[in-house]
Design a protein around this motif. Structure first.
Motif, PDB file in Angstrom:
ATOM      1  N   GLU A 146       0.882  -1.167   0.000  1.00  0.00           N
ATOM      2  CA  GLU A 146       0.000   0.000   0.000  1.00  0.00           C
ATOM      3  C   GLU A 146       0.919   1.215   0.000  1.00  0.00           C
ATOM      4  OE1 GLU A 146      -2.485   2.248   3.435  1.00  0.00           O
ATOM      5  OE2 GLU A 146      -3.108   0.178   3.061  1.00  0.00           O
ATOM      6  N   THR A 147       0.595   2.237  -0.806  1.00  0.00           N
ATOM      7  CA  THR A 147       1.486   3.386  -0.888  1.00  0.00           C
ATOM      8  C   THR A 147       0.737   4.690  -1.149  1.00  0.00           C
ATOM      9  OG1 THR A 147       3.352   4.365  -2.092  1.00  0.00           O
ATOM     10  CG2 THR A 147       1.926   2.892  -3.335  1.00  0.00           C
ATOM     11  N   TRP A 175      -5.021   0.490  -8.264  1.00  0.00           N
ATOM     12  CA  TRP A 175      -4.359  -0.809  -8.107  1.00  0.00           C
ATOM     13  C   TRP A 175      -3.580  -1.078  -9.384  1.00  0.00           C
ATOM     14  CZ3 TRP A 175      -3.819  -4.985  -4.750  1.00  0.00           C
ATOM     15  CH2 TRP A 175      -4.553  -4.948  -3.549  1.00  0.00           C
ATOM     16  N   THR A 192      -1.270  -0.743  -4.311  1.00  0.00           N
ATOM     17  CA  THR A 192      -2.569  -0.116  -4.157  1.00  0.00           C
ATOM     18  C   THR A 192      -2.409   1.218  -3.460  1.00  0.00           C
ATOM     19  OG1 THR A 192      -4.803  -0.363  -3.217  1.00  0.00           O
ATOM     20  CG2 THR A 192      -2.992  -1.337  -1.971  1.00  0.00           C
ATOM     21  N   LYS A 193      -3.254   2.183  -3.795  1.00  0.00           N
ATOM     22  CA  LYS A 193      -3.194   3.483  -3.152  1.00  0.00           C
ATOM     23  C   LYS A 193      -3.686   3.391  -1.718  1.00  0.00           C
ATOM     24  CE  LYS A 193      -3.613   6.597  -7.117  1.00  0.00           C
ATOM     25  NZ  LYS A 193      -4.430   7.634  -7.785  1.00  0.00           N
ATOM     26  N   GLY A 194      -3.056   4.147  -0.843  1.00  0.00           N
ATOM     27  CA  GLY A 194      -3.465   4.179   0.552  1.00  0.00           C
ATOM     28  C   GLY A 194      -2.842   5.372   1.252  1.00  0.00           C
ATOM     29  N   ASN A 200       0.897  -4.661   2.434  1.00  0.00           N
ATOM     30  CA  ASN A 200      -0.507  -5.050   2.453  1.00  0.00           C
ATOM     31  C   ASN A 200      -0.633  -6.546   2.740  1.00  0.00           C
ATOM     32  OD1 ASN A 200      -3.058  -6.125   0.778  1.00  0.00           O
ATOM     33  ND2 ASN A 200      -3.476  -4.020   1.436  1.00  0.00           N
TER      34      ASN A 200
END
Length: 305
Positions: A146-147, A175, A192-194, A200
């Motif tokens: 997650e990034t 994603w 994935t966006k976060g 993750n």
């Protein structure tokens, strides 16, 4: 151009090494190889290791190792990474021997700071991998981040690390599923966006769908938290099961993932950002899915004299 044989292994920091060794052998189904001080090596194949566990104050992902397709490519890859300004370091012969590997290089992800390793000629064990709990794992399948720096990480993995894009999700990518070309599996990495940069989950490929069904009962019998599944992913077509390790790190069992030919693979698809893309069977992840697991940034390494 980097050509990969496979995603070889991951190094996980754990807060209770004895507990994690017991979990990864007796619950997950890996085979214990050896323990050297506060480091344990486990395998799911003839390789000396496909997972390294290290005792640490906090849990997370410390390093990811990739096996190059051929030993003859090592120098070219080292020079390529130098040209890209990544300052690779080749491990000393002693360091590589301690890892039961041939020539090995390390460098840091310039965005996330995590350490990557590329190696050749890992020692092959004399006996076949034998699971301790009757469940059979075939390989380390993928790592997912997650990034909050999605575009930069995507650009680095695709355009510098030479990973191939299998699928993306959303009008603006949220994603991306990437494969370590020419390895055929739909994804060896995904992002994935976060709101933060973190692990993750990591996933292992099991031999048959029966292994996933059996593991549901193993987890229930040992009171291990199941985050999601069994279910079916839309991007890769695989059947999955997600659960928590002793530090809360999310693990996945996966079976039946799409495979790509090296020549003329299908084009990447842009998929709907919905829960049905995650699980065609309509499951919803639990609140702790992908919640725990830092990206451990190692201190600058001292080059041996």
């Amino acid at each position: 151009m980097i050509r990969y044989k496979k995603l070889g292994y991951a190094v996980l920091c754990v807060t209770d090494l004895d507990k994690s060794i017991d979990f990864y052998t007796n619950i997950v189904g890996m085979q214990f190889v050896e323990r050297v001080g506060e480091t344990a090596y486990l395998r799911t194949s003839h390789d000396h290791h496909n997972l390294i566990l290290e005792q640490a104050p906090e849990a997370g992902l410390k390093r990811v190792g990739f096996e190059l397709e051929k030993a003859s490519q090592f120098d070219a890859v080292f020079n390529y990474l130098q040209e890209k300004g990544l300052n690779p370091r080749e491990l000393s012969a002693k360091e590589a021997q301690e890892l039961a590997q041939g020539r090995t290089l390390r460098f840091k992800d310039p965005i996330l700071g995590i350490t990557y390793e590329m190696y050749v000629e890992m020692m092959q064990m004399g006996t076949a991998y034998k699971p301790t709990n009757g469940l059979e794992i075939e390989c380390l399948l993928h790592v997912v981040y997650e990034t909050n720096q999605f575009d930069e990480v995507y650009d680095f993995l695709v355009n510098t690390m030479n990973m191939a894009v299998s699928d993306i999700q959303g009008r603006e990518m949220a994603w991306a599923w990437l494969r370590v070309w020419p390895n055929p599996y739909h994804h060896s990495f995904a992002i994935t966006k976060g709101p933060e940069n973190k692990l993750n989950h990591i996933a292992y490929k099991v031999k048959s769908i029966d292994d996933i069904g059996k593991q549901v009962n193993v987890l229930k019998n040992h009171n291990v938290k199941i985050h999601l599944g069994p279910g079916r992913h839309h991007p890769s077509g695989s059947i999955f099961l997600y659960y928590a390790d002793p530090d809360g790190i999310t693990l996945e069992y996966s079976q039946g993932m799409e495979e790509f030919p090296e020549e003329n693979p299908r084009e990447p698809r842009r998929l709907e950002p919905s829960l049905l893309t995650l699980d065609e069977w309509g499951g919803q992840p639990g609140k702790d899915f992908g919640k725990y697991g830092k990206l451990i940034v190692e201190d600058e390494e001292v080059v041996p004299q």
